[in-house]
Design an enzyme around this catalytic site. Structure first.
Site, PDB file in Angstrom:
ATOM      1  N   ARG A   1       0.850  -1.189   0.000  1.00 40.00           N
ATOM      2  CA  ARG A   1       0.000   0.000   0.000  1.00 40.00           C
ATOM      3  C   ARG A   1       0.883   1.236   0.000  1.00 40.00           C
ATOM      4  O   ARG A   1       1.769   1.372   0.842  1.00 40.00           O
ATOM      5  CB  ARG A   1      -0.912  -0.016   1.232  1.00 40.00           C
ATOM      6  CG  ARG A   1      -1.833   1.160   1.265  1.00 40.00           C
ATOM      7  CD  ARG A   1      -2.922   1.102   2.335  1.00 40.00           C
ATOM      8  NE  ARG A   1      -3.563   2.393   2.314  1.00 40.00           N
ATOM      9  CZ  ARG A   1      -3.645   3.222   3.343  1.00 40.00           C
ATOM     10  NH1 ARG A   1      -3.230   2.876   4.530  1.00 40.00           N
ATOM     11  NH2 ARG A   1      -4.177   4.418   3.192  1.00 40.00           N
TER      12      ARG A   1
ATOM     13  N   ASN B   1      -8.153   1.673   9.230  1.00 37.28           N
ATOM     14  CA  ASN B   1      -6.890   1.751   9.955  1.00 37.28           C
ATOM     15  C   ASN B   1      -7.214   1.614  11.433  1.00 37.28           C
ATOM     16  O   ASN B   1      -7.939   2.436  11.994  1.00 37.28           O
ATOM     17  CB  ASN B   1      -6.191   3.095   9.712  1.00 37.28           C
ATOM     18  CG  ASN B   1      -5.732   3.254   8.263  1.00 37.28           C
ATOM     19  OD1 ASN B   1      -5.767   2.303   7.486  1.00 37.28           O
ATOM     20  ND2 ASN B   1      -5.299   4.445   7.923  1.00 37.28           N
TER      21      ASN B   1
ATOM     22  N   TYR C   1      -5.588   1.070  15.323  1.00 38.93           N
ATOM     23  CA  TYR C   1      -4.407   1.042  16.184  1.00 38.93           C
ATOM     24  C   TYR C   1      -4.750   0.859  17.661  1.00 38.93           C
ATOM     25  O   TYR C   1      -4.081   0.156  18.385  1.00 38.93           O
ATOM     26  CB  TYR C   1      -3.609   2.353  16.058  1.00 38.93           C
ATOM     27  CG  TYR C   1      -2.891   2.516  14.748  1.00 38.93           C
ATOM     28  CD1 TYR C   1      -1.593   2.065  14.578  1.00 38.93           C
ATOM     29  CD2 TYR C   1      -3.523   3.132  13.659  1.00 38.93           C
ATOM     30  CE1 TYR C   1      -0.921   2.213  13.368  1.00 38.93           C
ATOM     31  CE2 TYR C   1      -2.856   3.279  12.448  1.00 38.93           C
ATOM     32  CZ  TYR C   1      -1.563   2.827  12.311  1.00 38.93           C
ATOM     33  OH  TYR C   1      -0.906   2.968  11.111  1.00 38.93           O
TER      34      TYR C   1
ATOM     35  N   GLU D   1      -4.291  -0.369   7.766  1.00 44.46           N
ATOM     36  CA  GLU D   1      -3.141  -0.055   8.626  1.00 44.46           C
ATOM     37  C   GLU D   1      -3.369  -0.652   9.999  1.00 44.46           C
ATOM     38  O   GLU D   1      -4.486  -0.655  10.514  1.00 44.46           O
ATOM     39  CB  GLU D   1      -2.936   1.458   8.819  1.00 44.46           C
ATOM     40  CG  GLU D   1      -2.341   2.177   7.644  1.00 44.46           C
ATOM     41  CD  GLU D   1      -2.171   3.687   7.899  1.00 44.46           C
ATOM     42  OE1 GLU D   1      -1.949   4.091   9.061  1.00 44.46           O
ATOM     43  OE2 GLU D   1      -2.272   4.445   6.928  1.00 44.46           O
TER      44      GLU D   1
ATOM     45  N   HIS E   1      -3.107  11.010   0.419  1.00 47.41           N
ATOM     46  CA  HIS E   1      -2.738  10.633   1.792  1.00 47.41           C
ATOM     47  C   HIS E   1      -2.161  11.896   2.449  1.00 47.41           C
ATOM     48  O   HIS E   1      -0.953  12.041   2.614  1.00 47.41           O
ATOM     49  CB  HIS E   1      -1.718   9.499   1.758  1.00 47.41           C
ATOM     50  CG  HIS E   1      -1.523   8.805   3.072  1.00 47.41           C
ATOM     51  ND1 HIS E   1      -1.654   7.440   3.225  1.00 47.41           N
ATOM     52  CD2 HIS E   1      -1.194   9.267   4.300  1.00 47.41           C
ATOM     53  CE1 HIS E   1      -1.408   7.102   4.488  1.00 47.41           C
ATOM     54  NE2 HIS E   1      -1.117   8.193   5.156  1.00 47.41           N
TER      55      HIS E   1
END
Ligand SMILES: *[C@@H]1O[C@H](CO)[C@@H](O)[C@H](O)[C@H]1NC(C)=O
Ligand SMILES: *[C@@H]1O[C@H](CO)[C@@H](O)[C@H](O)[C@H]1NC(C)=O
Ligand SMILES: *[C@@H]1O[C@H](CO)[C@@H](O)[C@H](O)[C@H]1NC(C)=O
Ligand SMILES: *[C@@H]1O[C@H](CO)[C@@H](O)[C@H](O)[C@H]1NC(C)=O
Length: 520
Positions: free
Chosen positions: A104, A337, A339, A412, A149
């Site tokens: 990616r 994404n 985390y 991510e 991005h």
């Protein structure tokens, strides 16, 4: 060196033990569907460097980091970053060593259109991406490509205020068209925007990212102008419509022939209610709506979430009938994404002791990594980063249920390691915590898949240490350590782990676009 070898041996044993206790250890029971993508993720500004060479134009991040007012903790910028622009071939060799089947990355808008649609195409920039995509495909690695991005042409900011103007939709469509036309024969996965749900609040509410616009109590930077209560919703509106314009273009002009897929990537932190009170549960729902559904509801259902409409009223821009039509199901996949997680506390009915919740335009809730001094998960040196693998399963399941199991990619997930100048290289590369983090998160992901979530890939952030925005070079996420004085890449233990993991659970080689389409 001997010690390093011993540690590697120790790691092998550790992995063997982990492997035996793991729920995903039987090949026949592999939770990952055929053609599951295993990759790593990156972005142009964080990796490429070469910020002003071969005809590249000035981006908003170039302008911001050079302007002397940025709040980047080490005062750094992405001028050189990890010099991927010059070292991409070496980096692709590292990807090949990991045996990933996908990568990616994002295209730097100003490298191919230095002034947006108000200037020429920069052919050396096109040439760079042609070489990059060809080199990846030569190794059987699928490019998974983001158009925006965080970095965009400064020209557009100067001309009409960037995302605050509906004109940005035309520029984004122009840029997307060029990319589909030029690279779409080889790129089969397109992402319009990465994490606009972070980019917008940071750029237009707190002001700590470019264009650094903010006002009043929500300001966290020394902004010259802005309106923290209103502008985030205008910028988001234009980004949503820019996304829709690019998707419409792809579907009507390119998709039949090129047979790729297009989506958007959002970051979703998992929100647990601080207590069992109805108020806190509703606050957690509001948190999801004000951060995530804010973008996905319009793109999939054609309207903003109820919670936002109720609270924001006329602050929230409206979609025309025609726009609504274009918006419905305006994606093929959702990129997530993930985390970390936090607790959410209501501030609508209860007074909150925090800067959060001071404005209703933020949704009137407060987030915290702790409850009564106890962290939601294993804590790290970073207050915002508590380890909560269950949040991975919960997030994916939430998205599955809300959006009718639209295909998803985990775009991510990664472990933030604090940089300490006193660490030796050996300390730096023995990243047992990262391995444990990823192992636990992938396991939680596989649980969600077993329960029916249509997840089609996992991208670890990141192949290399890199420029981490406001943290500059002080946080490291890489499978490979980067020495910023020499730019030398050194594998961490996690690189060995990821390689083994992939080899154990996947058909590493991509088996072709037809298989991709079959399952879509
Ligand atoms: C950033 O952009 C503004 C507006 O074009 C310009 O005045 C300023 O000089 C730029 N800053 C840098 C450091 O290039
Ligand atoms: C909420 O209630 C459940 C079931 O009674 C209990 O297990 C849980 O600990 C409670 N959570 C909080 C945050 O009080
Ligand atoms: C590094 O070591 C020096 C000397 O022992 C110490 O003063 C300093 O605080 C350490 N730095 C960090 C970031 O721990
Ligand atoms: C991969 O499989 C081998 C053989 O079963 C095992 O020893 C190893 O621990 C596994 N590695 C990972 C990272 O799962």
């Amino acid at each position: 060196m001997i010690r390093l070898l011993l540690k590697t041996l120790f790691l092998e044993i550790l992995l063997l033990l982990l492997h035996h206790s793991s729920a995903v250890d039987d090949d026949d029971l592999s939770p990952f569907p055929k053609n599951f993508l295993f990759g790593t993720a990156s972005s142009s500004y964080q990796y490429e460097g070469g910020y002003n060479i071969d005809g590249k134009g000035q981006s908003n991040w170039d302008n911001f980091t050079h302007g002397g007012r940025s709040m980047i903790v080490d005062g750094s910028n992405g001028d050189i970053a990890v010099d991927h622009y010059h070292r991409f071939q070496e980096d692709i060799d590292l990807l090949e060593a990991l045996k990933v089947n996908s990568y990616r990355l994002s295209i730097s808008w100003t490298r191919i259109l230095p002034k947006g649609r108000f200037g020429e195409i920069n052919w050396p920039g096109i040439d760079f991406y042609n070489k990059l995509f060809d080199a990846l495909l030569l190794k059987g690695i699928q490019p998974f490509v983001t158009l925006s991005h965080y970095d965009s042409p400064q020209e557009l900011e100067d001309r009409y205020g960037g995302w605050l103007s509906p004109q940005s939709q035309e520029d984004f469509a122009f840029y997307a068209d060029l990319c589909f036309k030029t690279f779409g024969d080889r790129v089969k996965y397109w992402v319009t925007f990465n994490e606009p749900n972070y980019q917008v609040p940071l750029g237009y509410r707190s002001g700590i990212y470019p264009p650094s616009r903010c006002s009043g109590l929500l300001a966290m930077a020394n902004c010259k102008e802005g309106d923290s209560e209103k502008e985030p919703f205008i910028a988001a509106h234009n980004i949503i419509l820019s996304h829709a314009a690019a998707v419409h273009l792809y579907r009507t002009k390119y998709q039949v022939e090129q047979r790729g897929r297009i989506g958007i990537v959002l970051q979703q932190e998992w929100y647990e209610p601080m207590s069992n009170s109805t108020a806190d549960k509703l606050a957690a729902d509001r948190a999801r709506s004000f951060t995530f559904n804010w973008f996905l509801d319009p793109i999939i259902f054609g309207k903003y979430p109820k919670e936002m409409e109720n609270i924001l009223g006329s602050i929230l821009p409206e979609f025309s009938t025609n726009e609504k039509k274009k918006l419905k199901k305006a994606l093929d996949f959702i990129g997530i994404n993930y985390y970390t997680a936090s607790y959410v506390q209501d501030c609508m009915h209860t007074k909150c002791d925090s800067r959060f919740g001071i404005s209703t335009t933020e949704g009137s809730y407060m987030t915290s990594g702790n409850k009564n001094g106890v962290s939601i998960g294993e804590s790290t040196p970073f207050s915002w980063f508590n380890i909560y693998p269950q949040g991975m399963e919960k997030t994916v399941t939430y998205v599955k249920d809300r959006y009718n199991n639209t295909p998803m990619f985990l775009t991510e997930n990664g472990y933030a390691q604090q940089d300490d100048p006193n660490f030796t290289l050996e300390d730096q590369v023995n990243d047992f915590k990262r391995i444990q983090y990823m192992e636990n998160h992938i396991e939680a992901l596989s649980t969600a898949i077993r329960k029916g979530a249509d997840v089609r890939g996992y991208f670890a952030w990141s192949l290399l240490d890199n420029f981490e925005w406001i943290y500059g070079y002080t946080i490291r996420y890489g499978f490979y350590h980067v020495d910023y004085s020499t730019l030398k890449r050194t594998p961490r233990l996690s690189a060995t782990w990821y390689k083994q993991f992939i080899a154990n659970y996947t058909e590493a080689k991509f088996t072709g676009i037809d298989n991709l389409l079959q399952t879509t």
